[in-house]
Design a protein around this motif. Sequence first.
Motif, PDB file in Angstrom:
ATOM      1  N   PRO A 156      18.639  34.893  75.453  1.00  0.00           N
ATOM      2  CA  PRO A 156      19.314  35.062  76.752  1.00  0.00           C
ATOM      3  C   PRO A 156      19.195  36.474  77.312  1.00  0.00           C
ATOM      4  O   PRO A 156      19.184  36.656  78.533  1.00  0.00           O
ATOM      5  CB  PRO A 156      20.779  34.715  76.433  1.00  0.00           C
ATOM      6  N   VAL A 157      19.096  37.466  76.448  1.00  0.00           N
ATOM      7  CA  VAL A 157      18.929  38.847  76.912  1.00  0.00           C
ATOM      8  C   VAL A 157      17.608  38.991  77.669  1.00  0.00           C
ATOM      9  O   VAL A 157      17.540  39.622  78.736  1.00  0.00           O
ATOM     10  CB  VAL A 157      18.978  39.812  75.716  1.00  0.00           C
ATOM     11  N   LEU A 158      16.553  38.386  77.141  1.00  0.00           N
ATOM     12  CA  LEU A 158      15.252  38.474  77.790  1.00  0.00           C
ATOM     13  C   LEU A 158      15.235  37.746  79.128  1.00  0.00           C
ATOM     14  O   LEU A 158      14.490  38.130  80.043  1.00  0.00           O
ATOM     15  CB  LEU A 158      14.167  37.918  76.860  1.00  0.00           C
TER      16      LEU A 158
ATOM     17  N   ALA B 271      30.889  52.607  84.010  1.00  0.00           N
ATOM     18  CA  ALA B 271      32.058  51.846  84.451  1.00  0.00           C
ATOM     19  C   ALA B 271      31.897  50.370  84.107  1.00  0.00           C
ATOM     20  O   ALA B 271      32.841  49.711  83.633  1.00  0.00           O
ATOM     21  CB  ALA B 271      32.256  52.026  85.958  1.00  0.00           C
ATOM     22  N   GLY B 272      30.704  49.824  84.338  1.00  0.00           N
ATOM     23  CA  GLY B 272      30.454  48.427  83.989  1.00  0.00           C
ATOM     24  C   GLY B 272      30.564  48.183  82.501  1.00  0.00           C
ATOM     25  O   GLY B 272      31.083  47.145  82.062  1.00  0.00           O
ATOM     26  N   LEU B 273      30.091  49.145  81.707  1.00  0.00           N
ATOM     27  CA  LEU B 273      30.189  49.020  80.255  1.00  0.00           C
ATOM     28  C   LEU B 273      31.644  49.025  79.803  1.00  0.00           C
ATOM     29  O   LEU B 273      32.038  48.257  78.905  1.00  0.00           O
ATOM     30  CB  LEU B 273      29.425  50.165  79.597  1.00  0.00           C
ATOM     31  N   ALA B 274      32.476  49.855  80.428  1.00  0.00           N
ATOM     32  CA  ALA B 274      33.902  49.886  80.092  1.00  0.00           C
ATOM     33  C   ALA B 274      34.563  48.548  80.402  1.00  0.00           C
ATOM     34  O   ALA B 274      35.381  48.039  79.612  1.00  0.00           O
ATOM     35  CB  ALA B 274      34.586  51.018  80.852  1.00  0.00           C
ATOM     36  N   VAL B 275      34.215  47.959  81.543  1.00  0.00           N
ATOM     37  CA  VAL B 275      34.764  46.648  81.911  1.00  0.00           C
ATOM     38  C   VAL B 275      34.326  45.588  80.902  1.00  0.00           C
ATOM     39  O   VAL B 275      35.126  44.745  80.464  1.00  0.00           O
ATOM     40  CB  VAL B 275      34.325  46.259  83.337  1.00  0.00           C
TER      41      VAL B 275
ATOM     42  N   TRP C  58      23.417  43.441  79.054  1.00  0.00           N
ATOM     43  CA  TRP C  58      22.215  43.445  79.887  1.00  0.00           C
ATOM     44  C   TRP C  58      22.507  43.102  81.342  1.00  0.00           C
ATOM     45  O   TRP C  58      21.770  43.502  82.239  1.00  0.00           O
ATOM     46  CB  TRP C  58      21.154  42.527  79.269  1.00  0.00           C
ATOM     47  N   TRP C  59      23.606  42.389  81.606  1.00  0.00           N
ATOM     48  CA  TRP C  59      24.022  42.215  83.002  1.00  0.00           C
ATOM     49  C   TRP C  59      24.501  43.547  83.585  1.00  0.00           C
ATOM     50  O   TRP C  59      24.329  43.817  84.773  1.00  0.00           O
ATOM     51  CB  TRP C  59      25.110  41.157  83.113  1.00  0.00           C
ATOM     52  N   VAL C  60      25.082  44.385  82.733  1.00  0.00           N
ATOM     53  CA  VAL C  60      25.468  45.725  83.195  1.00  0.00           C
ATOM     54  C   VAL C  60      24.219  46.552  83.502  1.00  0.00           C
ATOM     55  O   VAL C  60      24.185  47.322  84.470  1.00  0.00           O
ATOM     56  CB  VAL C  60      26.365  46.423  82.150  1.00  0.00           C
TER      57      VAL C  60
ATOM     58  N   ALA D 263      23.150  45.625  86.908  1.00  0.00           N
ATOM     59  CA  ALA D 263      23.950  46.284  87.950  1.00  0.00           C
ATOM     60  C   ALA D 263      23.488  47.729  88.152  1.00  0.00           C
ATOM     61  O   ALA D 263      23.413  48.220  89.289  1.00  0.00           O
ATOM     62  CB  ALA D 263      25.429  46.253  87.564  1.00  0.00           C
ATOM     63  N   PHE D 264      23.161  48.406  87.070  1.00  0.00           N
ATOM     64  CA  PHE D 264      22.648  49.777  87.143  1.00  0.00           C
ATOM     65  C   PHE D 264      21.342  49.819  87.937  1.00  0.00           C
ATOM     66  O   PHE D 264      21.134  50.696  88.786  1.00  0.00           O
ATOM     67  CB  PHE D 264      22.430  50.300  85.722  1.00  0.00           C
ATOM     68  N   THR D 265      20.454  48.858  87.682  1.00  0.00           N
ATOM     69  CA  THR D 265      19.166  48.824  88.380  1.00  0.00           C
ATOM     70  C   THR D 265      19.352  48.568  89.867  1.00  0.00           C
ATOM     71  O   THR D 265      18.670  49.170  90.708  1.00  0.00           O
ATOM     72  CB  THR D 265      18.267  47.739  87.758  1.00  0.00           C
ATOM     73  N   LEU D 266      20.283  47.683  90.225  1.00  0.00           N
ATOM     74  CA  LEU D 266      20.576  47.419  91.634  1.00  0.00           C
ATOM     75  C   LEU D 266      21.162  48.657  92.319  1.00  0.00           C
ATOM     76  O   LEU D 266      20.867  48.925  93.490  1.00  0.00           O
ATOM     77  CB  LEU D 266      21.535  46.236  91.754  1.00  0.00           C
ATOM     78  N   ALA D 267      21.981  49.402  91.599  1.00  0.00           N
ATOM     79  CA  ALA D 267      22.545  50.634  92.164  1.00  0.00           C
ATOM     80  C   ALA D 267      21.441  51.644  92.458  1.00  0.00           C
ATOM     81  O   ALA D 267      21.448  52.315  93.499  1.00  0.00           O
ATOM     82  CB  ALA D 267      23.570  51.231  91.205  1.00  0.00           C
ATOM     83  N   ARG D 268      20.471  51.747  91.567  1.00  0.00           N
ATOM     84  CA  ARG D 268      19.338  52.653  91.813  1.00  0.00           C
ATOM     85  C   ARG D 268      18.547  52.208  93.039  1.00  0.00           C
ATOM     86  O   ARG D 268      18.118  53.042  93.852  1.00  0.00           O
ATOM     87  CB  ARG D 268      18.412  52.684  90.596  1.00  0.00           C
TER      88      ARG D 268
END
Length: 456
Positions: A361-363, A405-409, A426-428, A431-436
Amino acid sequence: MTASADPGPAHLGDRPGGGAHAREILALALPALGALIAEPLFLLADSAIVGHLGASPLAGLGTAAAALNTLVNVCVFLAYGTTAQVARLLGAGDRRAALARGVDGIYLAAALGLVLAAVGAAFAPALVHLLGATPAARPYAATYLRISCAGLPGMLAVLAATGLLRGLQDTRTPLLVAALAAVVNTAANWALVYPAGLGIAGSALGTVTVQCAMAAVYVAVIARAARAGGVRLRPDPAAIRRSLGANTALLLRTAALRVYLLAAVWAAGSFGTVALAAHTIATNLWLTLALALDALAIAAQALVGRDLGAGRPERVRGTVRLMVRWGAVFGVGTGIVLLAARPLYVPLFTGDTAVRAALMPVLAVAALIQPVAGVVFVLDGVLIGADDAAFLAWASVGCTAVFLAGLAVLRAAVPATSPDALTGLWWVVAAFTLARLAALAWRERADTWLRTGVGV
């Protein structure tokens, strides 16, 4: 920066109001792609070879590789900054100054490599403990990291030399060197791990030897070019200090991005040995594809730097439009391959059924992010080539804050023992990639980064 009075040398791909022709981009990107794929094959080969020693050695490799990659990649400005600076000087018609800038970068790389090698070797056990390696994985991680640190001067010299050649619009030489080194590295590591019986230490020793040999080849190639161009080969301390100062913002950018990678390794380690082993494989595959996508970014660095140095901002705009489209298409393609081929390549990395189950599922998540990553890497390369390092530094800090922040959540909402914890991590990352993407796309729409001439 002031506009350049010299429009620079004419190029086959020049078009009024347009960007680089597709063939000009491909002439840089395809050899860069080959070299970039060859380089992470060092780590993928290590993963495949060490993975059959068991889950604990594989998890140890993952932690050590994260620490080693941090020490190396925090200095990636040696490649990126050099590419942009050399390309600007080349575009302005000053090849001699371009070569001199690259020579300074290699001396800086060697000095930084010696310092980092001493620090890494001395604090190897503490570093792997800090990164959250499980007790079973720590001895393997410390062994791999301690030996690998001996190769840091060579690794950083390779970065600087590659940046110089890319800035000179030469991506073929790095391809040849990296491809040959990847083949030799795989054979040497297998021989040292199994027939020689050195285990994970043999894998580290083989990679160190090959990296140092690569550095020697690059130094010989560049020394010959420098002599032909009448460029001094002795170190110039003042120029080396200026080179470091000019790249401070890129150093901050890279350090912020490494924080996210290290935090991800630490989180995966807290989920257990199986999760860390699966994360190691997924991360190595992700970084391999990321570096493949980075081929377009490297072409962008070289072309944007050259054309801004030559005072042609309208050409840069056309190049960016074309390369963004290519980045998206390339990302879709790599995502499809990553998702569809899982049953074929996962068994190559591990025979542990628990690790395989955690990995699948990670892949899938990693595959979904690939189109976004393709555009992100192109835009990152464009802004590096434009010497917009200050913006990139602060944008990277902000995006890393989003990840943390996402990792903390995630850690608050999902128990560490949950089988969904690693997939959530990996969903976090997604989110990081979308922020970039949001930050880089906003910047690219403005004109403030389109500064022409030579001012570095």
